[in-house]
Design an enzyme around this catalytic site. Structure first.
Site, mmCIF file in Angstrom:
data_model
loop_
_atom_site.group_PDB
_atom_site.id
_atom_site.type_symbol
_atom_site.label_atom_id
_atom_site.label_comp_id
_atom_site.label_asym_id
_atom_site.label_seq_id
_atom_site.Cartn_x
_atom_site.Cartn_y
_atom_site.Cartn_z
ATOM 1 C CB VAL A 97 68.375 17.826 47.055
ATOM 2 C CG1 VAL A 97 69.348 18.495 48.026
ATOM 3 C CG2 VAL A 97 66.941 17.996 47.536
ATOM 4 C CB CYS A 98 72.893 18.176 45.799
ATOM 5 S SG CYS A 98 74.688 18.248 45.780
#
Length: 321
Positions: A106-107
């Site tokens: 994520v990210c």
């Protein structure tokens, strides 16, 4: 029901929403499926000690990475701590990551996967602010700065913060079906899921806001009148500039060409109408400036890899169907 374990890697200066967003999705999915074993969620740090998030929250892990069993899904969140990660963390991910059935970031968690060599030769994305860093530091990674998430085989990467929820919902839909994913989306009050190839920004945010008032007014006009004549000549006339001067100034001030900006606005408007209205494809193609359904279909296939009718079937809320 098959037990699916999810291991979330924690570290100092992790982004809290990158952790809690997907965790809430998986936990809600297990509840919706009526089986706690649908997803067994664990968190782990290098030494099993609590960590501080970028916002100052303290997260207490379930275990240490060394003691954690190999998971079905290994999730690496983002945060400031990914820009200079502990080498021991990278080594652990390099060794243990390939043992998981699927690997998720994520990210800026994608930076850790890349540091571990697990994104080499793969298409991947990350938060818009780190795509340049990822591409520059890891030239073997095929970085795509546009989508909110990318799935390349067993490895999935997502953009900033809330896109982790979109990716988690996609994984739940794959594992447990659309009905469970829809139940979770309703519970969390989010879309069933945005398509992974949806841009990280709207057309207006993807481009910079022009500095000069005439060009800002033109940007606003484009957004409000996607079905009008939006040729360079017509837009230049609104800005009271020559077409050549207008095109040069628009690109200089917004970072994109007038044509590309118009394409994004029209696509965004058409997608919204497909999702939110009962208008037919032919009517939408006219109101968005495509002229014909075939022209709109070509634009959708080029940008999203799917036709308008299929896009509506997949992403229109069930309550409007």
């Amino acid at each position: 029901m098959t037990e699916r374990s999810v291991l979330v890697v924690l570290f100092d200066r992790v982004q809290s929403l990158d952790v809690t967003g997907p965790v809430e999705v998986f936990a809600a999915a297990a509840a919706a499926a009526g089986d706690p074993a649908a997803y067994r969620i664990r968190t782990a740090t290098l030494d099993g000690a609590p960590v501080r998030t970028t916002s100052g929250l303290t997260l207490v892990p379930d275990t240490s990475l060394a003691a954690a069993p190999d998971p079905d899904t290994l999730l690496v969140p983002g945060g400031a701590g990914t820009r200079g990660p502990d080498p021991r963390l990278v080594d652990w991910v390099r060794e243990r990551g390939p043992r998981a059935r699927r690997l998720v970031s994520v990210c800026t968690g994608a930076l850790v996967l890349a540091d571990a060599g697990l994104l080499d030769g793969r298409r991947a994305t990350t938060h818009w602010s780190a795509t340049g860093l990822l591409a520059g530091k890891h030239p073997a990674v095929r970085v795509d700065p546009e989508p909110i998430f990318v799935r390349d085989g067993a490895v999935s990467t997502s953009a900033g913060v809330t896109s982790g929820i979109d990716l988690a919902l996609a994984l739940v839909e794959e594992d447990l079906g659309r009905d469970v994913a829809l139940t979770v989306a309703r519970h969390l009050v989010v879309f069933l899921r945005r398509p992974g190839n949806q841009a990280q920004f709207s057309a207006q945010l993807a481009a910079q806001t022009a500095r000069s008032e005439p060009l800002r007014a033109v940007q606003s006009w484009i957004s409000e009148h996607p079905g009008d004549d939006l040729s360079v000549e017509a837009l230049a006339g609104r800005a009271r500039l020559s077409p050549r001067h207008f095109a040069r100034a628009f690109r200089s001030e917004t970072g994109t060409t007038p044509g590309r900006y118009v394409e994004r606005v029209r696509l965004e408007h058409a997608r919204r109408l497909l999702e939110e209205s009962a208008d037919g494809v032919e009517e939408i193609s006219r109101s968005c400036g495509y002229g014909t359904p075939e022209a709109m279909r070509r634009a959708f296939v080029k940008a999203l890899g799917t036709a308008p009718a299929e896009y509506r079937r997949r992403f229109r809320p069930a309550s409007l169907s």
